[in-house]
Write an enzyme that holds these catalytic residues in place. Structure first.
Site, PDB file in Angstrom:
ATOM      1  N   GLU A   1     -53.791  11.359 -18.263  1.00  0.00           N
ATOM      2  CA  GLU A   1     -53.117  12.009 -19.386  1.00  0.00           C
ATOM      3  C   GLU A   1     -52.194  13.129 -18.918  1.00  0.00           C
ATOM      4  O   GLU A   1     -51.121  13.345 -19.489  1.00  0.00           O
ATOM      5  CB  GLU A   1     -54.159  12.574 -20.365  1.00  0.00           C
ATOM      6  CG  GLU A   1     -55.044  11.523 -21.015  1.00  0.00           C
ATOM      7  CD  GLU A   1     -56.346  11.273 -20.279  1.00  0.00           C
ATOM      8  OE1 GLU A   1     -57.356  11.005 -20.945  1.00  0.00           O
ATOM      9  OE2 GLU A   1     -56.356  11.358 -19.024  1.00  0.00           O
TER      10      GLU A   1
ATOM     11  N   SER B   1     -71.901 -17.422  13.484  1.00  0.00           N
ATOM     12  CA  SER B   1     -71.188 -17.610  12.216  1.00  0.00           C
ATOM     13  C   SER B   1     -69.719 -17.203  12.274  1.00  0.00           C
ATOM     14  O   SER B   1     -69.018 -17.271  11.260  1.00  0.00           O
ATOM     15  CB  SER B   1     -71.881 -16.796  11.105  1.00  0.00           C
ATOM     16  OG  SER B   1     -71.826 -15.413  11.407  1.00  0.00           O
TER      17      SER B   1
ATOM     18  N   ARG C   1     -63.780  -4.667   0.319  1.00  0.00           N
ATOM     19  CA  ARG C   1     -64.412  -3.508   0.944  1.00  0.00           C
ATOM     20  C   ARG C   1     -63.695  -2.222   0.540  1.00  0.00           C
ATOM     21  O   ARG C   1     -64.329  -1.208   0.229  1.00  0.00           O
ATOM     22  CB  ARG C   1     -64.370  -3.644   2.463  1.00  0.00           C
ATOM     23  CG  ARG C   1     -65.353  -4.614   3.087  1.00  0.00           C
ATOM     24  CD  ARG C   1     -65.232  -4.572   4.604  1.00  0.00           C
ATOM     25  NE  ARG C   1     -66.168  -5.453   5.295  1.00  0.00           N
ATOM     26  CZ  ARG C   1     -66.303  -5.516   6.607  1.00  0.00           C
ATOM     27  NH1 ARG C   1     -65.536  -4.759   7.391  1.00  0.00           N
ATOM     28  NH2 ARG C   1     -67.180  -6.330   7.151  1.00  0.00           N
TER      29      ARG C   1
ATOM     30  N   ARG D   1     -60.172  -2.028   7.654  1.00  0.00           N
ATOM     31  CA  ARG D   1     -59.102  -1.955   8.653  1.00  0.00           C
ATOM     32  C   ARG D   1     -57.757  -2.095   7.944  1.00  0.00           C
ATOM     33  O   ARG D   1     -57.411  -3.174   7.457  1.00  0.00           O
ATOM     34  CB  ARG D   1     -59.319  -3.040   9.715  1.00  0.00           C
ATOM     35  CG  ARG D   1     -60.621  -2.800  10.494  1.00  0.00           C
ATOM     36  CD  ARG D   1     -60.881  -3.854  11.535  1.00  0.00           C
ATOM     37  NE  ARG D   1     -61.392  -5.105  10.991  1.00  0.00           N
ATOM     38  CZ  ARG D   1     -62.668  -5.314  10.651  1.00  0.00           C
ATOM     39  NH1 ARG D   1     -63.564  -4.340  10.757  1.00  0.00           N
ATOM     40  NH2 ARG D   1     -63.054  -6.492  10.198  1.00  0.00           N
TER      41      ARG D   1
END
Length: 378
Positions: free
Chosen positions: A58, A174, A190, A213
């Site tokens: 505002e 993985s 993130r 990053r």
């Protein structure tokens, strides 16, 4: 029920668009946008809240409007505040500006406001209305709203899996199941979050930094300047005090490159950690950390949104404790096979009426992968 005009809808839609500009920077405050429009439907001032401790939406809109605020309508995505915090009450500024009507998308769930801002405006003769594009406004501040109403943050669990639902090979490898654009998307999530939460198993296996990053966000400086990047708190759950002190996230890096760490452990470690690492010991629930108490603690720390990057055990524990609000699953066009690791480690379900139902909210392609977003019922 209030009937809003086409102009009302256009102005509030613009205010919501403005509020979105603060998604990377406003925490723990909510994202808020404001538009000042004259009686001809012409915008004379607009603004958004940029950072906690700085001017509210505002203030920016009224400064831009100046004299032209007199007799105008103010459209705000969240009820104007009526209390003194780090800044003064926006309701007082609106009164002083001479606006004659204020439309809020929603009432502020903060108990310090919760209707008192609109009431203050009403008492001096300013017409007030609320509920315009409320659902869209609520989407902007799900974490803030939940924290104000329940004391706990909004929890999003991120998982990445193959087409056959495996998050890693049987030996734990993985990196990488998903492609670079999916990983870039994770960086942006993130950056919007107040904290990144992970468990000891994942942290030991991957030794991640768990930071944002800037170079990987691929955002223009107009959207997020590097100087405004806010590193989330990194919350590491370590009920059995297994984490070695040599982990990347426990090392002393530039605070602009990696945020602080809250080590949630079973017992206080006697190790002299770097200055950015603090410890906290919650009570246990059986032989495991009480995750309910952990979430309450994070809420007390004014953390609105928690981004969880964890393995099947922690994801399963959060699921069984009904602490997940949202699931984001990145699925890659790969097959890992039956020996791979599952998404959730939970108790066996034997009846169809015991299955856990979710509601899809978004499905889209991100590079070669599919990102699926779903909300948990109740």
């Amino acid at each position: 029920m209030t009937e809003f005009s086409k102009t009302d809808h256009q102005m509030m839609a613009r205010a919501i668009q403005l509020a979105k500009r603060g998604v990377f920077t406003t925490a723990p405050n909510p994202n808020v946008g404001c538009v000042i429009s004259n009686d001809k439907g012409v915008i004379v001032g607009e603004g958004w809240h940029k950072k906690s401790g700085t001017a509210h939406a505002e203030v920016h809109a009224l400064e831009q409007a100046g004299y032209y605020a007199k007799g105008a309508t103010a459209y705000v995505t969240l009820e104007p505040c009526s209390h003194y915090g780090k800044t003064g009450p926006c309701a007082d500024l609106l009164i002083a500006s001479g606006v004659t009507r204020v439309v809020a998308a929603m009432v502020d769930p903060n108990p310090l406001v919760s209707g008192s801002g609109l009431e203050k405006l009403n008492k001096v003769g300013i017409k007030t209305e609320h509920g315009l594009l409320q659902t869209s406004a609520e989407q902007l501040n799900r974490g803030f709203i939940k924290r104000m109403r329940t004391g706990k943050p909004w929890v999003t669990v991120k998982l990445a899996a193959s087409l056959d639902g495996k998050t890693a090979l049987g030996n734990g490898l993985s990196q990488w199941i998903t492609g670079p654009l999916a990983r870039q998307d994770v960086q942006r999530h993130r950056a919007k979050s107040c904290a990144i939460l992970s468990g000891s198993g994942t942290v030991i296996a991957d030794n991640p930094m768990l930071n944002v990053r800037y170079s990987e966000l691929n955002l223009s400086s107009d959207v997020l300047a590097q100087k405004d990047l806010r590193q989330p708190l990194r919350v590491l759950l370590d009920g059995r005090n297994q984490l070695p002190t040599s982990l990347n996230c426990l090392q002393n890096f530039d605070h602009n490159l990696a945020g602080s760490v809250l080590l949630v452990n079973g017992k206080s470690s006697q190790h002299q950690f770097e200055q950015h690492v603090s410890q906290w010991q919650p009570p246990f629930n059986g032989n495991k950390l009480d995750l309910e108490k952990v979430m309450s603690k994070l809420g007390e720390m004014q953390l609105n949104q928690i981004w969880v990057e964890a393995g099947a055990k922690l994801a399963g524990a959060l699921l069984q404790n009904k602490l997940i609000d949202e699931l984001i699953l990145y699925q890659a066009p790969k097959l890992i096979g039956s020996a791979g690791q599952d998404l959730f480690d939970t108790m066996q379900i034997e009846m169809m009426d015991q299955v856990i139902n979710l509601n899809w909210t978004d499905i889209r392609q991100v590079g070669d992968d599919i990102r699926m977003t779903a909300l948990f019922n109740g």
